[in-house]
Design a protein around this motif. Structure first.
Motif, short mmCIF file in Angstrom:
data_model
loop_
_atom_site.label_atom_id
_atom_site.label_comp_id
_atom_site.label_asym_id
_atom_site.label_seq_id
_atom_site.Cartn_x
_atom_site.Cartn_y
_atom_site.Cartn_z
N MET A 32 -7.95 10.78 2.53
CA MET A 32 -7.48 10.69 0.94
C MET A 32 -7.08 9.17 0.45
O MET A 32 -6.22 9.24 -0.21
N LYS A 33 -7.59 8.04 1.27
CA LYS A 33 -6.83 6.84 1.11
C LYS A 33 -7.25 6.25 -0.25
O LYS A 33 -6.22 5.48 -1.08
N ASP A 34 -8.34 6.68 -0.87
CA ASP A 34 -8.55 6.09 -2.52
C ASP A 34 -7.76 6.88 -3.44
O ASP A 34 -7.73 6.51 -4.67
N MET A 35 -6.85 7.91 -2.95
CA MET A 35 -6.30 8.68 -4.13
C MET A 35 -4.74 8.26 -4.22
O MET A 35 -4.44 8.66 -5.53
N TYR A 36 -4.53 7.29 -3.54
CA TYR A 36 -3.06 6.69 -3.82
C TYR A 36 -3.44 5.58 -4.65
O TYR A 36 -4.07 4.72 -4.60
N TYR A 37 -2.29 5.28 -5.48
CA TYR A 37 -2.25 4.17 -6.53
C TYR A 37 -2.15 2.79 -5.77
O TYR A 37 -3.12 1.74 -6.13
N ASP A 38 -1.27 2.63 -4.84
CA ASP A 38 -0.73 1.34 -4.27
C ASP A 38 -1.70 1.12 -3.22
O ASP A 38 -1.37 1.52 -1.99
N GLN A 39 -2.85 0.57 -3.24
CA GLN A 39 -3.80 0.23 -2.02
C GLN A 39 -3.43 -0.82 -1.03
O GLN A 39 -3.88 -0.68 0.06
N GLU A 40 -2.31 -1.64 -1.62
CA GLU A 40 -1.82 -2.19 -0.47
C GLU A 40 -0.84 -1.53 0.47
O GLU A 40 -1.06 -1.82 1.74
N ALA A 41 -0.25 -0.65 -0.04
CA ALA A 41 0.55 -0.05 0.62
C ALA A 41 -0.15 0.85 1.72
O ALA A 41 -0.09 1.34 2.78
N VAL A 42 -1.63 1.58 1.03
CA VAL A 42 -2.51 2.47 1.73
C VAL A 42 -2.89 1.40 3.03
O VAL A 42 -2.82 2.09 4.22
N ARG A 43 -3.41 0.42 2.91
CA ARG A 43 -3.81 -0.69 3.88
C ARG A 43 -2.77 -0.72 5.12
O ARG A 43 -3.01 -0.80 6.24
N GLN A 44 -1.38 -1.00 4.62
CA GLN A 44 -0.30 -0.93 5.69
C GLN A 44 0.05 0.16 6.40
O GLN A 44 0.41 -0.02 7.52
N LEU A 45 -0.41 1.28 5.86
CA LEU A 45 -0.17 2.26 6.55
C LEU A 45 -1.02 3.15 7.38
O LEU A 45 -0.83 3.85 8.25
N LEU A 46 -2.24 2.43 7.11
CA LEU A 46 -3.56 3.16 7.55
C LEU A 46 -3.59 3.00 9.33
O LEU A 46 -4.19 4.06 9.77
N GLY A 47 -3.13 2.07 9.82
CA GLY A 47 -2.98 2.00 11.42
C GLY A 47 -2.34 2.84 11.91
O GLY A 47 -2.85 3.63 12.86
N GLN A 48 -1.29 3.42 11.38
CA GLN A 48 -0.35 4.64 11.79
C GLN A 48 -1.15 5.86 11.13
O GLN A 48 -0.92 6.95 11.96
N ASN A 49 -1.89 5.96 10.22
CA ASN A 49 -2.45 6.96 9.62
C ASN A 49 -1.75 8.27 9.48
O ASN A 49 -2.02 9.28 10.26
#
Ligand code: PAN
Ligand code: ZN
Length: 188
Positions: A32-49
């Motif tokens: 659901m990565k596109d559903m969060y507003y802060d896409q920079e924060a999404v990128r930073q957290l995706l490694g840890q998923n």
């Protein structure tokens, strides 16, 4: 025709898990990565998923005669300053209502209609919320422990995620100065 037999499922109040587990759905940030507003924060957290929520669904036939029921465990956390949340959906059969019963933790139930109405309900253990027919619904964990709720809805309701995927919700639930507040969704 064969009778459908009564049965019981045990819900563990401490964890929210069902026994038997039934049909288990897990949602990590990548789902659901596109559903969060802060896409920079999404990128930073995706490694840890991070795992965001798990749903334990009791399996019954998906017909109007039956009542689907399940437990959602929504973990605490944020993406940027936006709290962990469920995807959210309209029911595929739009006028099918639902009951949410909070067992543990705290959160918000966000709801909106296709003609622009918005509503939110604060959920604490004991809150029994009525998601009226035609309202899309999403939950948000605004606390620091798992937010656990039981849900029941007509067997033929189905889930329509597409409309929310493209539009999002009218409001975002974010932390500001340690408080959960609803702000207008700039992308809506
Ligand atoms: C709930 C939800 C559950 C997960 O059981 O399906 O909390 O949320 P999403 O389905 O939006 O990912 C429900 O509303 N069922 O109809
Ligand atoms: Zn629903």
């Amino acid at each position: 025709t064969e009778k459908f037999m009564p049965f019981v499922t045990e819900l563990d109040f401490a964890t929210g898990k069902l026994n038997p587990e039934g049909h288990v759905i897990t949602r990590n940030l990548s789902h659901m990565k596109d559903m969060y507003y802060d896409q920079e924060a999404v990128r930073q957290l995706l490694g840890q998923n991070p795992l965001i929520y798990v749903v334990y669904n009791v399996v019954v036939p998906e017909t109007a005669a039956h009542i689907q029921h399940c437990v959602t465990i929504l973990y605490p956390g944020k993406v940027g300053n936006e709290y962990f949340m469920t995807k959210g959906h309209y029911h595929e059969v739009l006028d099918r209502a639902e009951i949410y019963f909070c067992l543990k933790g705290k959160g918000q139930l966000l709801m909106q209609t296709q003609d622009g109405a918005f509503a939110s309900i604060d959920m604490v253990p004991g809150s029994v919320a009525y998601v009226a027919p035609e309202w899309a619904h999403r939950t948000v964990n605004t606390g620091d422990e798992p937010f656990v709720f039981f849900a029941a809805y007509p067997g033929d309701a189905g889930h329509n995620y597409g409309d929310i995927e493209t539009e999002g919700f009218a409001k975002l639930s974010v932390e500001q100065n340690g408080e959960a507040v609803l702000v207008d969704n700039p992308r809506y």
